[in-house]
Design an enzyme around this catalytic site. Sequence first.
Site, mmCIF file in Angstrom:
data_model
loop_
_atom_site.group_PDB
_atom_site.id
_atom_site.type_symbol
_atom_site.label_atom_id
_atom_site.label_comp_id
_atom_site.label_asym_id
_atom_site.label_seq_id
_atom_site.Cartn_x
_atom_site.Cartn_y
_atom_site.Cartn_z
ATOM 1 N N LYS A 73 0.847 -1.195 0.000
ATOM 2 C CA LYS A 73 0.000 0.000 0.000
ATOM 3 C C LYS A 73 0.885 1.247 0.000
ATOM 4 C CE LYS A 73 -2.026 2.520 3.181
ATOM 5 N NZ LYS A 73 -1.995 3.820 2.479
ATOM 6 N N GLU B 293 9.339 16.135 15.333
ATOM 7 C CA GLU B 293 9.636 16.058 13.906
ATOM 8 C C GLU B 293 8.690 16.977 13.131
ATOM 9 O OE1 GLU B 293 8.792 12.414 11.676
ATOM 10 O OE2 GLU B 293 10.724 12.619 10.690
ATOM 11 N N GLU C 282 10.615 1.744 10.031
ATOM 12 C CA GLU C 282 11.539 2.848 9.781
ATOM 13 C C GLU C 282 10.733 4.118 9.998
ATOM 14 O OE1 GLU C 282 13.350 5.672 8.805
ATOM 15 O OE2 GLU C 282 13.057 5.197 6.689
HETATM 16 O O1 TXE Z 1 2.385 9.429 8.001
HETATM 17 P P1 TXE Z 1 1.754 8.037 8.335
HETATM 18 P P2 TXE Z 1 1.634 10.822 7.762
HETATM 19 C C1 TXE Z 1 6.262 11.596 9.743
HETATM 20 C C2 TXE Z 1 6.288 13.095 9.550
HETATM 21 C C3 TXE Z 1 4.878 13.384 9.207
HETATM 22 C C4 TXE Z 1 4.157 12.410 10.120
HETATM 23 C C5 TXE Z 1 2.769 12.064 9.704
HETATM 24 O O2 TXE Z 1 6.618 13.723 10.750
HETATM 25 O O3 TXE Z 1 4.520 14.684 9.466
HETATM 26 O O4 TXE Z 1 4.950 11.253 10.080
HETATM 27 O O5 TXE Z 1 2.728 11.790 8.319
HETATM 28 C C6 TXE Z 1 -0.095 4.372 6.407
HETATM 29 N N1 TXE Z 1 -2.191 1.074 9.748
HETATM 30 N N2 TXE Z 1 6.672 10.850 8.557
HETATM 31 O O6 TXE Z 1 0.419 10.983 8.596
HETATM 32 O O7 TXE Z 1 0.352 8.187 8.771
HETATM 33 C C7 TXE Z 1 -0.404 5.564 5.523
HETATM 34 O O8 TXE Z 1 -1.550 5.348 4.756
HETATM 35 C C8 TXE Z 1 -1.451 0.846 8.655
HETATM 36 C C9 TXE Z 1 8.011 10.373 8.545
HETATM 37 O O9 TXE Z 1 1.435 10.988 6.345
HETATM 38 O O10 TXE Z 1 2.704 7.342 9.222
HETATM 39 C C10 TXE Z 1 0.869 5.648 4.700
HETATM 40 O O11 TXE Z 1 0.835 4.681 3.653
HETATM 41 N N3 TXE Z 1 -0.961 1.816 7.871
HETATM 42 C C11 TXE Z 1 8.274 9.463 7.459
HETATM 43 C C12 TXE Z 1 1.942 5.274 5.727
HETATM 44 O O12 TXE Z 1 1.256 4.557 6.746
HETATM 45 C C13 TXE Z 1 -1.220 3.086 8.213
HETATM 46 C C14 TXE Z 1 7.533 9.542 6.217
HETATM 47 C C15 TXE Z 1 2.656 6.473 6.366
HETATM 48 O O13 TXE Z 1 1.696 7.353 6.894
HETATM 49 C C16 TXE Z 1 -1.977 3.398 9.359
HETATM 50 C C17 TXE Z 1 6.172 9.998 6.394
HETATM 51 C C18 TXE Z 1 -2.484 2.325 10.132
HETATM 52 N N4 TXE Z 1 -3.231 2.523 11.227
HETATM 53 C C19 TXE Z 1 5.821 10.661 7.531
HETATM 54 N N5 TXE Z 1 -2.068 4.745 9.448
HETATM 55 C C20 TXE Z 1 9.633 8.871 7.314
HETATM 56 N N6 TXE Z 1 10.132 8.219 8.342
HETATM 57 O O14 TXE Z 1 10.239 8.950 6.269
HETATM 58 C C21 TXE Z 1 -1.389 5.263 8.405
HETATM 59 N N7 TXE Z 1 -0.882 4.265 7.643
#
Ligand code: TXE
Length: 476
Positions: free
Chosen positions: A173, A383, A248
């Site tokens: 996904k 962050e 990660e």
């Molecule tokens: O990330 P999410 P978001 C950090 C960064 C950002 C914050 C939130 O600080 O502002 O996270 O970003 C999926 N079960 N990073 O809300 O929600 C979601 O659909 C399973 C750091 O966009 O963590 C997407 O595919 N999956 C980072 C993925 O998780 C779930 C990169 C990431 O989304 C889920 C991105 C659930 N319950 C954000 N909820 C890095 N480390 O590089 C969400 N997802």
Amino acid sequence: MKIQNYINGEFLPPVADRWIENYNPAIGEVYGQIPDSTKEDVEKAVEAAEKAFPSWSNTTLTRRSEILSKIADLIKEKLTFLAESESKDNGKPVSLATQIDIPRAASNFQFFANAITQFSSEAHESVGLNAVNFTLRQPIGVVGCISPWNLPLYLFTWKIAPAIAAGNCVIAKPSEVTPMTAYLLAEITKDAGLPKGVLNIVHGLGTSTGQAIVEHKKIKAISFTGGTTTGAHIARVAAPMFKKLSLELGGKNPNIIFADCDYDKMLETTVRSSFANQGQICLCGSRIFVEEKIYEKFKKDFVQKVSELKVGNPLEESTNIGALVSKEHLEKVKSYIDIAENEGGKILFGGDRIAVKGSENGYYLQPTIIEVASNQCRLNQEEIFGPVVTIMPFKTDEEALQLANDVKYGLSATLWTNNLNRTLQFSKQLHVGIVWVNTWLMRDLRTPFGGQKESGIGREGGFEALRFLQNLKIYV
Ligand code: TXE
């Protein structure tokens, strides 16, 4: 344009026929729809993956390798189209997508096409006991790959390539915010001859589609990159099922600058490590600590260099900083600039939204430099994940080390110094997964990548990814 799920080698609409809007962040307008998939879609994908597994896990390494190489070649052939699509979906400069994101996606497949042919089970002879112990590494079965929006195809392929190379079938996904290149990849894998059911791509929200993947009992391992809060939630859901997990997560990385460094190289690299991809890389050096002796000079030079960056339409080659990924994210990043003002931070540059001519509704923000008085402020502890960095001075090595480690994250650190002893001391004592000395974002694909503390668990990259994606068995 309607993106479809890719299940069992077919492009399918979601079972419930519900859709989510997809935005182009550069203009702030909807340009397509993506499936709002439910448990039923995930179920179909798991059935297809289970069915494909016996044959795929028994496919020779040579054949698997050929298919992965072919995928890499097709990505390279479509470089320009994929880069433009990524830029439109994410808001990143097309130049960045062309130079980094898409070539890396191809390299991920090419790397694991080669790595799998060199990866092996082991045998240990128990001398004097007339026995040989075999350590057998076998594919896990059906695995889940969930990726974020900041480096969409780059991180999607970073997970998928080792998973299928290792003989697993995948339910993947991409982020609902940036689904386009994952959709385009499906066609590429089909053209490359990847058998149906080996890779299934289900689009949708994290809280429903992602959640259904994590909750599914037949999905035995999850590789996730995303926010720390989401990672903790996934760990809670997966733990009672004893799933293998690789997480990660976020970073709040220190960039430690000593007076004895190669100043010009440091300055140029620090501009990149602060603002590349609009600061939306988990490895960006968002907390800059500068030795007091050169603090005032650095401040002046850094502000000058950053003021020269061009914020603008991501499709223009001359653009350095494109749009942030979404309106929600722009608001989150902007809220930290307001917090800075309340916390006594001093904005040295930026801080405001920018109206780019012809794209006035796009999500643009000036690169922002904030001088802070303490590492304990929210700006230094949370962050932000946008084009915002903080700077503050330090006097001694001990103080710099203490500041660098005094945060809940532990992903990476950058050190600028020509003192060898200091390099060795810091590299040993920084609580992070990767230390860059006099460089940034350089990493051989063979090395294990991951963080400490709340930046996650597990390592991916090189043979570590293949180890994670296989089960171990010993027989004697
Ligand atoms: O990330 P999410 P978001 C950090 C960064 C950002 C914050 C939130 O600080 O502002 O996270 O970003 C999926 N079960 N990073 O809300 O929600 C979601 O659909 C399973 C750091 O966009 O963590 C997407 O595919 N999956 C980072 C993925 O998780 C779930 C990169 C990431 O989304 C889920 C991105 C659930 N319950 C954000 N909820 C890095 N480390 O590089 C969400 N997802």
